[in-house]
Scaffold this active site. Structure first.
Site, mmCIF file in Angstrom:
data_model
loop_
_atom_site.group_PDB
_atom_site.id
_atom_site.type_symbol
_atom_site.label_atom_id
_atom_site.label_comp_id
_atom_site.label_asym_id
_atom_site.label_seq_id
_atom_site.Cartn_x
_atom_site.Cartn_y
_atom_site.Cartn_z
ATOM 1 N N THR A 165 -6.804 7.685 -7.392
ATOM 2 C CA THR A 165 -6.318 9.035 -7.696
ATOM 3 C C THR A 165 -6.658 9.456 -9.122
ATOM 4 O O THR A 165 -6.928 10.630 -9.388
ATOM 5 C CB THR A 165 -4.782 9.093 -7.494
ATOM 6 O OG1 THR A 165 -4.516 8.818 -6.130
ATOM 7 C CG2 THR A 165 -4.209 10.436 -7.859
ATOM 8 N N SER A 212 -8.439 3.064 -3.236
ATOM 9 C CA SER A 212 -8.181 1.617 -3.266
ATOM 10 C C SER A 212 -7.752 1.078 -1.904
ATOM 11 O O SER A 212 -7.702 -0.134 -1.710
ATOM 12 C CB SER A 212 -7.177 1.247 -4.353
ATOM 13 O OG SER A 212 -5.868 1.544 -3.967
ATOM 14 N N THR A 256 -3.667 3.313 -7.088
ATOM 15 C CA THR A 256 -2.366 2.633 -7.206
ATOM 16 C C THR A 256 -1.989 1.858 -5.948
ATOM 17 O O THR A 256 -1.237 0.892 -6.015
ATOM 18 C CB THR A 256 -1.231 3.639 -7.508
ATOM 19 O OG1 THR A 256 -1.141 4.573 -6.430
ATOM 20 C CG2 THR A 256 -1.470 4.364 -8.810
ATOM 21 N N ASP A 257 -2.510 2.303 -4.789
ATOM 22 C CA ASP A 257 -2.007 1.728 -3.535
ATOM 23 C C ASP A 257 -2.226 0.220 -3.427
ATOM 24 O O ASP A 257 -1.384 -0.496 -2.883
ATOM 25 C CB ASP A 257 -2.652 2.433 -2.326
ATOM 26 C CG ASP A 257 -2.124 3.859 -2.179
ATOM 27 O OD1 ASP A 257 -1.038 4.145 -2.726
ATOM 28 O OD2 ASP A 257 -2.795 4.677 -1.534
#
Ligand code: ASP
Length: 313
Positions: free
Chosen positions: A13, A58, A89-90
């Site tokens: 992101t 990710s 971030t995932d």
């Protein structure tokens, strides 16, 4: 002399822009130039070399990608004083945990960061996380893999994503976060540095480890099915301090007797597992299940991949 920092971009992101099908990663040399121009507090203090290693959400990050990141860190530890990795971030906690197993006693700090909203969005959390990541790399009193996010400095082996929306999206499972004091970033248990090693052999266990959540209707037959399909390591997310139904203990005991490995971690965010507390836990240990203690599921997965790859050599 300004510290030399390598900035490895992987997408996520942080780099995203809107497209017809939703946000899509847009890491590029040009984007890196634009971002750095907006961050005078970074470029005045550090000599930054940006590279685009990949440009993915990710969710698409694979074990082979973890190896590419590990190889890039290993190739560059003598050329740079620190490394910042921007990442979605995932799966950032999985990447950080895997790198923590692959790269032992790193001589330089390697910080992963990202953001909940794209860098160029109004009120994005990206510029602050990015600046914090460089601050942490610049001031770290030790090497290692770290995640810097939402104002927190966490060890790569000890963090997990806990919020899909809030800027404060990660937490440390043990609560042992880095602190900035006297111009340095330190942890309460700064580890002694042994000698540096890089070992990406855990990649050989790609697809051979299952991560299973306990729940009241869990079907233990799936453990034998998984073993028959080639799974050789099990990470069990137990209830509380290590609760696991009897039928699951029995099914795991059967595959462990055939050579598989299993490790127990907790479904809870904090406190860790301790198989010694309850009879259901000590029974699990008798069946050969390893107590994962304070390990996050992400870290236990990486440790189990290393264990399986070592056994299968
Ligand atoms: N789906 C994104 C990713 O993990 C989410 C993010 O970066 O926050 O790449």
């Amino acid at each position: 002399m300004r510290k030399r920092i390598l900035w490895i971009q992987t997408g996520g992101t942080f780099s995203c822009a809107g497209t017809e099908s939703g946000l899509a990663p847009c890491s590029s040399e040009e984007q890196a130039r634009k971002i750095l121009l907006l961050m005078p507090q970074i470029i005045e203090r550090y000599e930054v070399t940006p590279i685009v290693l990949m440009n993915i959400d990710s969710s698409d990050m694979t074990t082979a990608d973890h190896k590419r990141i590990g190889d890039t860190i290993d190739e560059n530890i003598v050329k740079y004083d620190g490394i910042v990795i921007t990442h979605g971030t995932d799966t950032m906690a999985y990447t950080a945990a895997t790198l923590s197993v692959m790269l032992q006693n790193l001589p330089i700090p390697v910080v992963l960061t990202g953001s909940q909203r794209p860098f160029f969005d109004k009120d994005s959390d990206a510029p602050k996380n990015f600046a914090d990541a460089f601050m942490a790399v610049g001031k770290a009193s030790m090497g290692g893999i770290f995640v810097v996010f939402g104002g927190r400095i966490m060890r790569g082996c000890d963090c997990t994503k806990v919020d899909t929306v809030s800027d404060d999206a990660f937490c440390s499972a043990t609560g042992n976060e880095g602190k900035t004091a006297n111009g340095n970033v330190t942890f309460s248990d700064n580890e002694n540095q042994g000698s540096y090693s890089y070992d990406s052999s855990l990649c050989k266990a790609d697809g051979k480890v299952a991560l299973l959540d306990m729940h009241p209707s869990f079907n233990p037959d799936m453990i034998a099915l998984l073993y028959d399909s080639g799974i050789r390591g099990f990470v069990i997310r137990c209830y509380g301090a290590g609760g696991m139904p009897e039928k699951v203990r029995a099914a795991l005991g059967t595959v462990i007797a055939k050579g598989a490995k299993a490790i127990a971690v907790t479904q809870c965010l904090h406190g860790g597992a301790d198989l010694g507390i309850y009879a259901v836990g000590t029974d699990a240990e008798k069946a050969g299940i390893i107590d994962g203690g304070n390990m996050t599921a992400e870290y236990a997965l990486a440790v189990m991949m290393k264990t399986v790859s070592d056994i299968e050599q």
